[in-house]
Design an enzyme around this catalytic site. Sequence first.
Site, PDB file in Angstrom:
ATOM      1  N   GLU A  44      -5.009  14.627   5.041  1.00  0.00           N
ATOM      2  CA  GLU A  44      -5.044  14.733   4.466  1.00  0.00           C
ATOM      3  C   GLU A  44      -5.217  13.654   3.084  1.00  0.00           C
ATOM      4  O   GLU A  44      -5.892  13.847   1.914  1.00  0.00           O
ATOM      5  CB  GLU A  44      -4.653  16.328   3.488  1.00  0.00           C
ATOM      6  CG  GLU A  44      -5.453  16.058   2.714  1.00  0.00           C
ATOM      7  CD  GLU A  44      -5.838  17.383   2.462  1.00  0.00           C
ATOM      8  OE1 GLU A  44      -7.425  16.777   1.668  1.00  0.00           O
ATOM      9  OE2 GLU A  44      -6.589  18.376   2.536  1.00  0.00           O
ATOM     10  N   ARG A  74      11.052  -2.241   5.256  1.00  0.00           N
ATOM     11  CA  ARG A  74      11.628  -2.995   6.046  1.00  0.00           C
ATOM     12  C   ARG A  74      12.683  -3.817   4.457  1.00  0.00           C
ATOM     13  O   ARG A  74      13.133  -4.285   4.242  1.00  0.00           O
ATOM     14  CB  ARG A  74      10.171  -4.152   5.109  1.00  0.00           C
ATOM     15  CG  ARG A  74       9.750  -4.558   6.457  1.00  0.00           C
ATOM     16  CD  ARG A  74       8.703  -5.550   6.507  1.00  0.00           C
ATOM     17  NE  ARG A  74       7.869  -5.852   5.227  1.00  0.00           N
ATOM     18  CZ  ARG A  74       6.524  -5.392   5.134  1.00  0.00           C
ATOM     19  NH1 ARG A  74       5.848  -5.435   6.177  1.00  0.00           N
ATOM     20  NH2 ARG A  74       5.826  -5.605   3.790  1.00  0.00           N
ATOM     21  N   LYS A  95      -6.230   5.341   5.965  1.00  0.00           N
ATOM     22  CA  LYS A  95      -7.477   6.643   5.887  1.00  0.00           C
ATOM     23  C   LYS A  95      -8.482   5.179   7.282  1.00  0.00           C
ATOM     24  O   LYS A  95      -9.331   5.857   8.130  1.00  0.00           O
ATOM     25  CB  LYS A  95      -8.769   6.001   4.488  1.00  0.00           C
ATOM     26  CG  LYS A  95      -8.373   4.622   4.097  1.00  0.00           C
ATOM     27  CD  LYS A  95      -7.773   4.837   2.782  1.00  0.00           C
ATOM     28  CE  LYS A  95      -7.316   3.933   2.136  1.00  0.00           C
ATOM     29  NZ  LYS A  95      -6.952   3.703   0.551  1.00  0.00           N
ATOM     30  N   GLY A 151      -6.642  11.242  -1.964  1.00  0.00           N
ATOM     31  CA  GLY A 151      -5.196  11.102  -2.698  1.00  0.00           C
ATOM     32  C   GLY A 151      -4.648  12.969  -2.302  1.00  0.00           C
ATOM     33  O   GLY A 151      -4.911  13.406  -2.457  1.00  0.00           O
ATOM     34  N   LYS A 177     -12.898   6.845   4.155  1.00  0.00           N
ATOM     35  CA  LYS A 177     -13.295   7.777   3.556  1.00  0.00           C
ATOM     36  C   LYS A 177     -14.252   8.383   4.241  1.00  0.00           C
ATOM     37  O   LYS A 177     -14.189   9.949   4.054  1.00  0.00           O
ATOM     38  CB  LYS A 177     -12.959   7.129   1.653  1.00  0.00           C
ATOM     39  CG  LYS A 177     -11.267   7.616   1.929  1.00  0.00           C
ATOM     40  CD  LYS A 177     -11.224   7.444   0.463  1.00  0.00           C
ATOM     41  CE  LYS A 177     -10.395   6.345   0.201  1.00  0.00           C
ATOM     42  NZ  LYS A 177     -10.067   5.595  -1.350  1.00  0.00           N
ATOM     43  N   GLY A 210      -2.697  -1.569 -11.752  1.00  0.00           N
ATOM     44  CA  GLY A 210      -2.362  -1.362 -10.186  1.00  0.00           C
ATOM     45  C   GLY A 210      -3.272  -0.664  -9.974  1.00  0.00           C
ATOM     46  O   GLY A 210      -2.934   0.279  -8.805  1.00  0.00           O
ATOM     47  N   GLU A 236      -6.749  -2.839  -5.259  1.00  0.00           N
ATOM     48  CA  GLU A 236      -5.368  -3.616  -3.277  1.00  0.00           C
ATOM     49  C   GLU A 236      -5.304  -4.585  -4.085  1.00  0.00           C
ATOM     50  O   GLU A 236      -6.101  -6.008  -5.097  1.00  0.00           O
ATOM     51  CB  GLU A 236      -6.529  -3.070  -3.265  1.00  0.00           C
ATOM     52  CG  GLU A 236      -7.020  -1.830  -2.193  1.00  0.00           C
ATOM     53  CD  GLU A 236      -6.114  -0.900  -2.043  1.00  0.00           C
ATOM     54  OE1 GLU A 236      -4.927  -1.444  -1.253  1.00  0.00           O
ATOM     55  OE2 GLU A 236      -5.946   0.317  -2.133  1.00  0.00           O
ATOM     56  N   THR A 271       5.163   2.426  -2.004  1.00  0.00           N
ATOM     57  CA  THR A 271       4.064   3.373  -3.587  1.00  0.00           C
ATOM     58  C   THR A 271       4.416   5.023  -2.641  1.00  0.00           C
ATOM     59  O   THR A 271       4.459   6.317  -3.484  1.00  0.00           O
ATOM     60  CB  THR A 271       2.551   2.803  -3.987  1.00  0.00           C
ATOM     61  OG1 THR A 271       2.684   2.183  -4.290  1.00  0.00           O
ATOM     62  CG2 THR A 271       2.560   3.915  -4.939  1.00  0.00           C
ATOM     63  N   VAL A 272       3.373   4.858  -1.914  1.00  0.00           N
ATOM     64  CA  VAL A 272       3.600   6.488  -0.834  1.00  0.00           C
ATOM     65  C   VAL A 272       4.554   7.084  -0.261  1.00  0.00           C
ATOM     66  O   VAL A 272       4.702   8.057  -1.018  1.00  0.00           O
ATOM     67  CB  VAL A 272       1.716   6.578   0.224  1.00  0.00           C
ATOM     68  CG1 VAL A 272       1.945   7.992   0.997  1.00  0.00           C
ATOM     69  CG2 VAL A 272       1.113   6.299  -0.230  1.00  0.00           C
TER      70      VAL A 272
HETATM   71  N1  HSE Z   1      -7.787   1.538  -3.110  1.00  0.00           N
HETATM   72  C1  HSE Z   1      -8.217   2.740  -3.222  1.00  0.00           C
HETATM   73  C2  HSE Z   1      -9.413   3.115  -4.637  1.00  0.00           C
HETATM   74  C3  HSE Z   1      -6.940   4.142  -3.158  1.00  0.00           C
HETATM   75  O1  HSE Z   1      -9.053   2.937  -5.115  1.00  0.00           O
HETATM   76  O2  HSE Z   1      -8.739   4.467  -4.826  1.00  0.00           O
HETATM   77  C4  HSE Z   1      -6.850   5.143  -2.612  1.00  0.00           C
HETATM   78  O3  HSE Z   1      -7.006   5.036  -1.547  1.00  0.00           O
END
Ligand code: HSE
Length: 429
Positions: free
Chosen positions: A124, A42, A100, A129, A202, A184, A187, A10-11
């Site tokens: 950052e 991958r 993180k 995010g 964090k 989505g 995790e 995603t990132v």
């Molecule tokens: N799983 C994290 C959240 C994603 O729900 O904020 C961002 O780090």
Amino acid sequence: MRIGICGLGTVGSGVFNLIARNAEEIRRKTGFAIEITQVGCRKDNPNVDLSQANVTRDIFEVVKNPDIDLVLELIGGTDVALKLVTEAISNGKHVVTANKALIAMHGDEIFAQAAVAGVRVRFEAAIAGGIPIVKSIREGLAANRISWLAGIINGTSNFILTEMEQPGTNLKFEDVLREAQELGYAEADPTFDVEGIDAAHKLTILSSIAFGIPLQFDAVYTEGISGVTSEDIQYADELGYKIKHLGITRKSENGVELRVHPTLIRKEEMLAQVNGVMNAVMVGSDSAGGTMYYGAGAGAGPTASAVVADVIDIVCAQGSTGIPNLGFTPKNIQALPVVAIEEITCACYLKLNVLDQPGVMAQLSTVLSQHDISIEALIQKDTHGGNAVIVILTNDVVEKSINAAIVELKALSAVKGEVTRIRITALHD
Ligand code: HSE
């Protein structure tokens, strides 16, 4: 600046697409071209057009590539990511990471290694995010002594708590979690989100930036939201509180508090207004006072925004002048015409004092419709003594049309005095 991307989830895909889309804007800001020299992943990502890219299935090839100046570590996890970052630094490459867990657990050793190697490490995107919270604390509030910080820094937990707040719903934690996963947000293994581990990573980083202390993830008191019930939320509501999952760090005479847990906060607090998957961080500092930073804490676009901002920082640090005064290099400052106020478009609030008699409403709406102005809402207030106040909300209208309509409305014999007009601003694109 020649960039190697490791990880195309995603990132990574968000970063690839953002650099491709805004390459010219980045060149205007930095004075340098940014080029993606190699992508290590991958498997391909269907959201990315890799037809022009140099792709390798071996991410370690990227950190060995002599043509790369800066490695983006976007694979996540800690074991392979640590090896990757360590090797990149040993090979003299700058590193930008969104990881993180990696920074919270191994940041001190990574920074020490980078200092010896003379390269930069930026992160950052690891916290909240799209919110530039690291930059805000490290640079914007640099002159301050920070005394405390509290944040909603896990979007999934905030989403679950917000869903559980909805009146009439008697949702169970497990049901809402399933919904968060389907949307989505959570995790795949939701433990990190709902047990507070993600927020603790964090908070660890935030507290170090705020107070200049070593990263100490193991010292964070960590409690998730799995014990919070709809009943607790309802009872708290009746007492004037919301339940939020916060990361809190505070300096006291005895040291520093490092804690992540659900907590009641007064409904009037700004953090209490932060709902759904959104993140926000409040910082208490001695000169600026309390400041709050709000935005999307995850997702391809917001996280890529933070990653690429770090890339731009590193690029600017290479030049002699650092970040340009206006954010763009002087030769790339380009004039744009300023839109005349008569040409702007916005909805309006109108208030008219009118005679309370038949046909007045029809006259008002005729004037508005002749100027192609549509009514969104209308209320009649203060009807007494043969007079009334009419409040109208219009749909979007060009300023010069509403100006002309107001002149005609004022000229109607049934309208008394001034017509009040206040523009309505929609705070989105
Ligand atoms: N799983 C994290 C959240 C994603 O729900 O904020 C961002 O780090």
